[in-house]
Design an enzyme around this catalytic site. Sequence first.
Site, short mmCIF file in Angstrom:
data_model
loop_
_atom_site.label_atom_id
_atom_site.label_comp_id
_atom_site.label_asym_id
_atom_site.label_seq_id
_atom_site.Cartn_x
_atom_site.Cartn_y
_atom_site.Cartn_z
CB CYS A 48 -13.53 -0.97 -14.35
SG CYS A 48 -15.09 -0.70 -13.50
CG HIS A 58 -14.21 6.62 -14.28
ND1 HIS A 58 -13.58 7.51 -13.44
CD2 HIS A 58 -14.20 5.43 -13.63
CE1 HIS A 58 -13.21 6.88 -12.33
NE2 HIS A 58 -13.58 5.63 -12.42
CB CYS A 62 -7.14 3.19 0.45
SG CYS A 62 -7.95 2.41 -0.94
CB CYS A 82 -13.32 -6.40 -8.42
SG CYS A 82 -14.72 -5.29 -8.71
CG ASN A 109 -2.13 5.38 -10.43
OD1 ASN A 109 -0.95 5.68 -10.52
ND2 ASN A 109 -2.88 5.70 -9.39
CB CYS A 156 -9.86 -1.37 -12.35
SG CYS A 156 -9.66 -1.76 -10.61
CD GLU A 207 -3.33 -4.04 -4.13
OE1 GLU A 207 -2.88 -2.97 -4.51
OE2 GLU A 207 -3.16 -5.10 -4.74
CB CYS A 264 -7.72 -0.46 -7.66
SG CYS A 264 -8.87 0.38 -6.72
N1 SAH Z 1 -15.38 -0.55 -6.95
C1 SAH Z 1 -15.39 0.77 -6.40
C2 SAH Z 1 -14.15 1.11 -5.62
C3 SAH Z 1 -12.90 0.85 -6.34
S1 SAH Z 1 -11.65 1.83 -6.71
C4 SAH Z 1 -15.60 1.78 -7.50
O1 SAH Z 1 -15.66 1.40 -8.67
O2 SAH Z 1 -15.74 2.95 -7.22
C5 SAH Z 1 -11.68 3.47 -6.37
C6 SAH Z 1 -11.54 4.39 -7.57
O3 SAH Z 1 -10.32 4.19 -8.31
C7 SAH Z 1 -12.66 4.18 -8.57
O4 SAH Z 1 -13.12 5.44 -8.97
C8 SAH Z 1 -11.97 3.47 -9.70
O5 SAH Z 1 -12.68 3.63 -10.89
C9 SAH Z 1 -10.61 4.13 -9.69
N2 SAH Z 1 -9.54 3.40 -10.36
C10 SAH Z 1 -9.34 2.07 -10.47
N3 SAH Z 1 -8.23 1.80 -11.14
C11 SAH Z 1 -7.69 2.99 -11.48
C12 SAH Z 1 -6.53 3.38 -12.19
N4 SAH Z 1 -5.71 2.46 -12.70
N5 SAH Z 1 -6.27 4.69 -12.33
C13 SAH Z 1 -7.11 5.62 -11.81
N6 SAH Z 1 -8.22 5.32 -11.13
C14 SAH Z 1 -8.51 4.01 -10.97
#
Ligand code: SAH
Length: 357
Positions: A112, A217, A101, A108, A291, A115, A88, A334
Site C-alpha cells: 500500500c 480507502h 495495537c 508486509c 498519517n 503505509c 512495533e 504503521c
Molecule cells: N494490513 C492490515 C492492517 C494494517 S494497518 C490492513 O491493511 O488493514 C491498519 C490500518 O491503518 C489500515 O486501514 C491501513 O490502511 C491504515 N494505514 C496504514 N498506514 C497509514 C497511514 N500512514 N495513515 C493512515 N492510515 C494508515
Amino acid sequence: MKKILQDLSFEELENLILSYGEKKFRAQQIYGAVMRGKKLSEINVSAELRGRLCEEFENEPIVIEQTFTSSDGTEKYLFRLADGNLIEGVFMKYKYGNTQCVSTQVGCRMGCKFCASTLGGLVRNLTAGEILCQVLAINALHGGTDKNRAVTNLVLMGSGEPLDNYDNVIKFLRNVTAEGGINISARNISLSTCGLVPKIYALAEENIPLNLTISLHQTTDEGRARTMPVAKKYSIDEILKACGYYFEKTGRRYIFEYSLIAGENCEKEHADGLISLLKGKPCHVNLIRLNEVKERNLNTVTEKQAYRFLGLLEKGGLSATLRRQIGADIGGACGQLRASRLKEQKEDKNNGNSDIR
Ligand code: SAH
C-alpha cells in the site's frame, strides 16, 4: 532460533509437561506465569524443569527495546524479536478500556502506497506466540495480570497483513481468547485486512466473533488500485460479498477504514460513492486522517475537510466516525518507527559504526 513456548495452547503445554515426566499441575503453574508476562528463567519451578524449558524454548521471545510516549499519553514500542528483527506496537488509553495495537508480520508484502510497514517488503511471519508475547509484555508493563487485565482491547493493525499470516493469526486468536489464559474477549478484538477475500470467507467459518475491519480507502477498483495493489486481485464488489457472508455467519457488523488522503479520496463524489456502496449494510465507516509518511508523497487533509467528509456520509445515512488522531508526534502510523530505526542502522553502518545500539 529456539522454539517459542507461547505458541502452545494450554493443552499442548500440558502434554509437553507430562512428556517430561512432570506432574500435570506444573503445566498450570507455568501457563499462569507465562500469561503474567514472565520470562521462562523467572518461573518458580524446580531448577531442573526451568533449565529444560530454557534449553528448548526462547527465554524471552520479545523484548521491549524502546518506549516512546506521546503528549496525549499514547505509548509506542519498538520490540526486538529473538532473531534480532524489529516490530512495533501501540498502547492507547480510552474511557472504556485500553487498546493495544499488535503486529502480525515483520514488514508486509501488500505494498500500500501510504503505509510505512511495507517499505522493505515482507521479512517473515510472526508466530502465534510472538503475537501473544506482545500482549503479555504490554499487559505486564502496565501492571496487568491474567485475571486483572491492563490491556482490554486489541486491534490487529500493526505491521503486517493478518490474513496473509492466516494460520498463526488464528492460533494466536484462539490462545489470546482462551479461558484460563489472558482471556481477552473476541468481541474486543478487531482484525484489519486490506481485503484478502478467500481468507475472509475462511475467517467467517472459524467461529471467532471478532470485529472484521476492512481497509477500503477508495470507492472504485481503479481508484483503489492507485494506492493499494491488492485491489487488482480482489474487487470491492467481491469484498462486500465476503463481508455480507461474514455478517451472516457471525452476526457481527463489519467496519471500513477510510484514510483521508488529499486529492485522492475525499471529495463529494467519493462520499457519494461510499454511500451508494454501503447504504443499508450492517457496517460502520471509520475515517482517519492520513498519517503522513515521509518516504511517501501523500498528504493528509485538514480537520475541517475531514469533518466535512464525515458530514456528507452522515447526511447520506451511513454510520461513520472520524477517529481521533493520536500519537502522531511519535510516528503513530504503521511501520513508521521500525522504518526510521532501520534507516538509522543503515546510516550508522555507512559511517563505519557497526554498533547499532
Ligand atoms: N494490513 C492490515 C492492517 C494494517 S494497518 C490492513 O491493511 O488493514 C491498519 C490500518 O491503518 C489500515 O486501514 C491501513 O490502511 C491504515 N494505514 C496504514 N498506514 C497509514 C497511514 N500512514 N495513515 C493512515 N492510515 C494508515
